[in-house]
Scaffold this motif. Structure first.
Motif, short mmCIF file in Angstrom:
data_model
loop_
_atom_site.label_atom_id
_atom_site.label_comp_id
_atom_site.label_asym_id
_atom_site.label_seq_id
_atom_site.Cartn_x
_atom_site.Cartn_y
_atom_site.Cartn_z
N SER A 1 -4.08 -23.66 12.59
CA SER A 1 -5.03 -24.77 12.39
C SER A 1 -5.47 -25.35 13.73
CB SER A 1 -4.39 -25.86 11.54
OG SER A 1 -3.23 -26.36 12.19
N ASP A 2 -5.08 -24.67 14.84
CA ASP A 2 -5.39 -25.19 16.17
C ASP A 2 -6.79 -24.81 16.65
OD1 ASP A 2 -2.86 -26.33 16.39
OD2 ASP A 2 -2.01 -24.47 17.19
N TYR A 3 -7.07 -23.50 16.65
CA TYR A 3 -8.32 -23.04 17.26
C TYR A 3 -9.02 -21.99 16.41
CZ TYR A 3 -6.15 -24.88 21.54
OH TYR A 3 -5.54 -25.67 22.47
N ARG A 4 -10.31 -21.97 16.50
CA ARG A 4 -11.13 -20.87 16.02
C ARG A 4 -11.92 -20.40 17.24
NH1 ARG A 4 -14.45 -21.65 10.86
NH2 ARG A 4 -12.50 -20.88 9.99
N ILE A 5 -11.90 -19.10 17.48
CA ILE A 5 -12.57 -18.53 18.65
C ILE A 5 -13.57 -17.49 18.15
CG2 ILE A 5 -12.24 -17.23 20.79
CD1 ILE A 5 -9.31 -18.44 20.71
N THR A 6 -14.81 -17.57 18.65
CA THR A 6 -15.84 -16.62 18.23
C THR A 6 -16.51 -15.98 19.44
OG1 THR A 6 -17.60 -18.29 18.16
CG2 THR A 6 -16.35 -17.92 16.12
N LYS B 1 -6.66 -23.72 26.66
CA LYS B 1 -5.65 -24.78 26.79
C LYS B 1 -6.31 -26.10 26.42
CE LYS B 1 -2.36 -26.80 29.96
NZ LYS B 1 -1.77 -26.79 31.30
N GLU B 2 -5.74 -26.76 25.43
CA GLU B 2 -6.26 -28.04 24.93
C GLU B 2 -7.75 -27.96 24.60
OE1 GLU B 2 -5.10 -31.02 27.77
OE2 GLU B 2 -2.97 -30.60 27.49
N ALA C 1 -3.66 -15.17 20.92
CA ALA C 1 -2.28 -15.50 20.54
C ALA C 1 -2.19 -16.98 20.21
CB ALA C 1 -1.32 -15.15 21.67
N SER C 2 -1.36 -17.30 19.23
CA SER C 2 -1.19 -18.69 18.78
C SER C 2 -0.14 -19.40 19.62
CB SER C 2 -0.80 -18.73 17.31
OG SER C 2 -1.84 -18.28 16.51
N THR C 3 -0.39 -19.51 20.90
CA THR C 3 0.51 -20.25 21.78
C THR C 3 -0.33 -21.29 22.53
OG1 THR C 3 0.19 -18.69 23.60
CG2 THR C 3 2.03 -18.25 22.10
N GLU C 4 0.33 -22.18 23.20
CA GLU C 4 -0.39 -23.16 24.02
C GLU C 4 0.15 -23.04 25.43
OE1 GLU C 4 -3.16 -25.84 25.02
OE2 GLU C 4 -3.00 -25.22 22.96
N PRO C 5 -0.58 -22.57 26.38
CA PRO C 5 -1.96 -22.10 26.30
C PRO C 5 -2.07 -20.76 25.57
CG PRO C 5 -1.15 -21.76 28.52
CD PRO C 5 -0.05 -22.47 27.75
N ALA C 6 -3.26 -20.51 25.00
CA ALA C 6 -3.49 -19.29 24.21
C ALA C 6 -4.20 -18.25 25.08
CB ALA C 6 -4.35 -19.62 22.99
N PRO C 7 -3.52 -17.12 25.37
CA PRO C 7 -4.18 -16.07 26.15
C PRO C 7 -5.17 -15.29 25.30
CG PRO C 7 -1.98 -15.38 25.53
CD PRO C 7 -2.15 -16.78 25.02
N VAL D 1 -15.01 -21.93 21.53
CA VAL D 1 -13.74 -22.42 21.01
C VAL D 1 -14.02 -23.64 20.16
CG1 VAL D 1 -11.48 -23.39 21.63
CG2 VAL D 1 -12.49 -21.59 23.04
N PHE D 2 -13.40 -23.65 18.97
CA PHE D 2 -13.54 -24.76 18.04
C PHE D 2 -12.15 -25.30 17.73
CE2 PHE D 2 -16.96 -21.78 17.32
CZ PHE D 2 -18.08 -22.58 17.15
N THR D 3 -12.05 -26.61 17.52
CA THR D 3 -10.81 -27.23 17.07
C THR D 3 -11.11 -28.02 15.80
OG1 THR D 3 -11.16 -29.18 18.44
CG2 THR D 3 -9.79 -27.43 19.38
N GLN D 4 -10.05 -28.26 15.02
CA GLN D 4 -10.19 -29.03 13.78
C GLN D 4 -10.39 -30.51 14.13
OE1 GLN D 4 -10.12 -28.69 10.43
NE2 GLN D 4 -9.82 -26.50 10.26
N SER D 5 -11.37 -31.10 13.47
CA SER D 5 -11.61 -32.53 13.64
C SER D 5 -12.19 -33.07 12.35
CB SER D 5 -12.58 -32.78 14.80
OG SER D 5 -12.89 -34.14 14.91
N GLY D 6 -11.44 -33.94 11.69
CA GLY D 6 -11.91 -34.53 10.44
C GLY D 6 -12.13 -33.49 9.34
N GLY D 7 -11.31 -32.45 9.32
CA GLY D 7 -11.42 -31.42 8.29
C GLY D 7 -12.49 -30.37 8.55
#
Length: 149
Positions: free
Chosen positions: A51-56, A142-143, A114-120, A75-81
């Motif tokens: 639920s952290d990132y969507r990358i296209t 990262k963030e 990869a689902s890590t922070e930071p994500a390579p 890079v997209f992050t979840q905000s307000g659903g």
């Protein structure tokens, strides 16, 4: 009886006026619509990391050269659903790719996340069928921000 008519000065002037008006109207219509059309795009890959990132990866066709394209990494992050864009970068050079190989079968040679922070992340795309794939480009998310390397 003579069926051919000799064009009059008034007739020639009227015909030229109509022709010039039609040409200017067509040129004006083309110019006004050219600036309003969005470039042709095609999403070529995407990955959702929990639920952290969507990358296209999206191919954008060049407005100047029908055979050229750019690749946008977003890079997209979840905000307000909903997914909200937090960063974007261009992969490689602007208009540095070929549209048809990039949007055809086998266009994405490598797209790993990869689902890590930071994500390579690693991206490699098809240059042409005869040239093969590009060298891998490495990024880190990262963030919500994209960093090269």
């Amino acid at each position: 009886m003579n069926l051919t008519r000799k064009p009059t000065r008034r007739g020639v002037t009227a015909a030229l006026t109509v022709a010039v008006a039609a040409a200017l109207g067509a040129a004006g219509a083309g110019a006004s619509s050219a600036g309003t059309t969005a470039p042709q795009t095609r999403q070529i890959a995407s990955s959702t990391l929990g639920s952290d990132y969507r990358i296209t990866l999206t191919a954008l066709r060049s407005p100047e050269d029908e055979y050229a394209a750019s690749v946008r990494l977003q890079v997209f992050t979840q905000s307000g659903g909903a997914w909200k864009e937090t960063d974007r970068v261009t992969v490689g050079d602007v208009d540095g790719w070929f549209w048809y190989p990039l949007t055809g079968k086998g266009a994405v040679c490598a797209f790993s996340t990869a689902s890590t922070e930071p994500a390579p992340m690693t991206v490699s795309l098809l240059l042409t069928p005869s040239l093969g794939c590009s060298e891998p480009a490495h990024y880190t998310v990262k963030e919500g921000r994209v960093y090269a390397g």
